[in-house]
Scaffold this active site. Structure first.
Site, PDB file in Angstrom:
ATOM      1  CE1 TYR A 286      51.781  14.782  71.522  1.00 58.47           C
ATOM      2  CE2 TYR A 286      50.688  14.006  69.550  1.00 58.47           C
ATOM      3  CZ  TYR A 286      51.764  14.611  70.173  1.00 58.47           C
ATOM      4  OH  TYR A 286      52.826  15.045  69.428  1.00 58.47           O
TER       5      TYR A 286
ATOM      6  CG  ASP B 122      58.624  14.513  72.827  1.00 54.34           C
ATOM      7  OD1 ASP B 122      57.403  14.587  72.619  1.00 54.34           O
ATOM      8  OD2 ASP B 122      59.420  13.999  72.027  1.00 54.34           O
TER       9      ASP B 122
ATOM     10  CG  HIS C 263      57.886  15.329  68.834  1.00 53.90           C
ATOM     11  ND1 HIS C 263      56.986  15.068  69.841  1.00 53.90           N
ATOM     12  CD2 HIS C 263      57.131  15.562  67.740  1.00 53.90           C
ATOM     13  CE1 HIS C 263      55.759  15.151  69.376  1.00 53.90           C
ATOM     14  NE2 HIS C 263      55.819  15.451  68.095  1.00 53.90           N
TER      15      HIS C 263
HETATM   16  C1  PPY Z   1      53.701  16.957  65.608  1.00 55.43           C
HETATM   17  O1  PPY Z   1      53.230  17.729  64.760  1.00 55.43           O
HETATM   18  O2  PPY Z   1      54.867  17.006  65.940  1.00 55.43           O
HETATM   19  C2  PPY Z   1      52.883  15.971  66.234  1.00 55.43           C
HETATM   20  O3  PPY Z   1      53.352  15.197  66.987  1.00 55.43           O
HETATM   21  C3  PPY Z   1      51.470  15.911  65.964  1.00 55.43           C
HETATM   22  C4  PPY Z   1      50.724  16.983  66.550  1.00 55.43           C
HETATM   23  C5  PPY Z   1      49.878  17.625  65.740  1.00 55.43           C
HETATM   24  C6  PPY Z   1      49.121  18.612  66.259  1.00 55.43           C
HETATM   25  C7  PPY Z   1      49.197  18.914  67.593  1.00 55.43           C
HETATM   26  C8  PPY Z   1      50.058  18.254  68.392  1.00 55.43           C
HETATM   27  C9  PPY Z   1      50.831  17.287  67.868  1.00 55.43           C
END
Ligand code: PPY
Length: 504
Positions: A241, A269, A362
């Site tokens: 991220y 995404d 995702h």
């Molecule tokens: C998700 O929960 O889909 C993730 O990819 C992990 C996440 C967890 C917390 C914030 C952003 C992403």
């Protein structure tokens, strides 16, 4: 002035137990969070519950290990505490928790687990409500989430016969790394919500089975802890991220490269987190005293976004194509964009020198009504051939797919259509949530057994022989076609709930 290093007594910490002066203990360190209370993405109430006390058990499963130190200034990190002097927080065990504990004792022997669906069934019974809500939730009405699995039902095999399939070999290489099957364990956050060993279960089972683990940015264990847990020579990827602070991103990427990470999967995404209403509704459980103020209204703190939103504020929504050059300038790792959903973006990634894309929505957790990765794969392969004369699989540019995969046949369909490999996420966290390391070990063995049999039944001795002609994909873009229901999948799917009247 920073007093870091000072040894503080539990008694002293206990006096800072209010909104005016709020100290908490996490992993034996004392933090002054008074000025942070209103900035805490999860709300101030949950911190105030632990004011003057040890918050480690509450903190651990839902925060990446360095969350507290990155959010607090050095002067708010007060020192260490002698844990023997700290009064234990009395934990009240709810009836729901007692029932859950009882169910843990009733799990079937792992020998009785036959397929990846079974892990989900057991995980649903033994996970805390918070963990199940976070892991299983998906965006809006969860239609994309279910479509991810259903899309595989619109693909049917055209097997070949009378080939000598006495021995079959489904091993492959992924970005130059050997893999025992065309599968990798994709990134999923907050592993400790499901099991104390969290992501380390995945690391250890990946080592045993010769598959690659993609380490998530938001793992419960620290990046180095996960890399340290790997066996000598074990290959790992990193899911990234992108932090708004480019210096932090650069540090993470270069550190990963130094530690031998073999591929950088940049998530593209999630400029904002999708609405995961199962997770959100969890937080608004009216019986949870943390969720209501004395007037019976929900507090002024936005806890509505559940566990995920609480830790996502660092992600850069400004990330754009121009940033790719920068990434290419700071690392030599292969760069793969994770979360591509149309051929135009896949072509752009190719033209800009990326080494691949993950065709993914995702796990249905971001844009509702985004198509499944397997459907996008068919589009991408067709358009690359038409517009660039490129066929897949291709060593220069890799197509990966994730979402909805439960069987080796799902993976074989993707491989036949041109994918290098397929990412499996939720089934692996359900496997360790249900049985720890043994669960992931068994899940990977089940996949191997399924591969062996299905390669034989397909008439393919190696993955090179798993070719596009072996799959009838003519219905993939038709979203309404009659397909047999998938009873195992459907029985695990937990319906979303509607709003409820409050108890009076
Ligand atoms: C998700 O929960 O889909 C993730 O990819 C992990 C996440 C967890 C917390 C914030 C952003 C992403």
């Amino acid at each position: 002035m920073s007093t870091s290093g000072r040894l503080i007594s539990g008694k002293e910490v206990a006096t800072h137990n209010s909104r005016d002066s709020c100290w908490i203990i996490v992993h034996g360190k004392v933090y002054d969070v008074t000025d942070f209370l209103d900035d805490h993405p999860g709300g101030s109430k949950i911190i105030l519950k632990y004011a003057g006390k040890d918050a480690t058990e509450e903190y651990d499963p839902i925060h990446p290990p360095d969350a507290i130190t990155t959010h607090l200034k050095p002067e708010q990190q007060l020192g260490s505490v002698d844990l023997n002097t700290v009064e234990k927080v009395e934990v009240t065990v709810s009836d729901a928790d007692k029932a859950r504990q009882a169910r843990l004792g009733q799990r079937p022997s792992i020998d009785e687990i036959l397929n990846l669906h079974d892990f989900e069934t057991i995980a649903k019974l033994v996970l805390t409500e918070k963990a199940w809500a976070y892991y299983s939730s998906a965006a809006d009405d969860e239609i994309t989430n279910r479509e991810n699995h259903a899309a595989y039902h619109r693909l049917w095999f055209r097997p070949r016969i009378l080939r000598d399939v006495s021995t079959v070999d489904f091993s492959t290489t992924i970005l130059g790394c050997p893999s025992s099957m065309p599968v990798y364990i994709t990134a999923t956050a907050l592993g400790k919500l499901g099991h104390p060993d969290g992501e380390l279960n995945l690391t250890r089972a990946s080592a045993k089975h010769g598959v690659i683990q993609m380490i998530p940015t938001l793992a419960s264990y620290g990046f180095d802890e996960i890399v340290d847990a790997a066996a000598p020579g074990q290959n790992q990827f990193l899911q990234l991220y992108v932090n708004k602070d480019k210096a932090i991103t650069k540090r993470i990427v270069q550190h990963a490269e130094e530690r031998g990470i073999k591929g950088l999967f940049i998530t593209v995404d999630a400029p904002q987190l999708g609405r995961r209403e199962k997770d959100m509704r969890q937080k608004f459980d009216a019986e949870d005293p943390d969720n209501v103020t004395t007037s019976g209204q929900s507090g002024n703190v936005d806890r509505s976004q559940g566990a995920a939103r609480a830790i996502s504020s660092f992600i850069d929504p400004g990330l754009n194509w121009n940033d790719l050059k920068w990434f290419q300038s700071i690392t030599k790792m292969p760069i793969i964009l994770k979360g591509v959903q149309c051929y135009e973006d896949a072509l752009e990634a190719y033209d800009q020198g990326c080494q691949g894309v993950v065709l993914s929505n995702h796990g249905g957790r971001q844009l509702e009504f985004s198509r499944s990765g397997i459907e996008v794969l068919v589009e991408v392969v067709t358009k690359f051939k038409e517009l660039r004369g490129i066929t897949f699989p291709n060593e220069k540019f890799h197509l990966f797919v994730d979402g909805g995969v439960r069987r080796a046949t799902d993976v074989l369909k993707a491989v036949a259509l041109g994918a290098t490999a397929v990412g499996i996420g939720r089934p692996m966290i359900y496997a360790f949530s249900a049985y720890g390391y043994d669960g992931v070990d068994k899940a990977l063995q089940i996949l191997k057994d399924e591969f062996e049999m299905n390669m034989r039944l397909l008439g393919a001795r190696t993955l090179k022989e798993v070719v596009p002609e072996m799959v009838d994909a003519s219905n993939i873009h038709q979203h309404v076609v009659a397909v047999p229901g998938d009873r195992l999948y459907d029985s695990n799917y937990e319906s979303m709930q509607s709003a409820r009247l409050k108890d009076v």
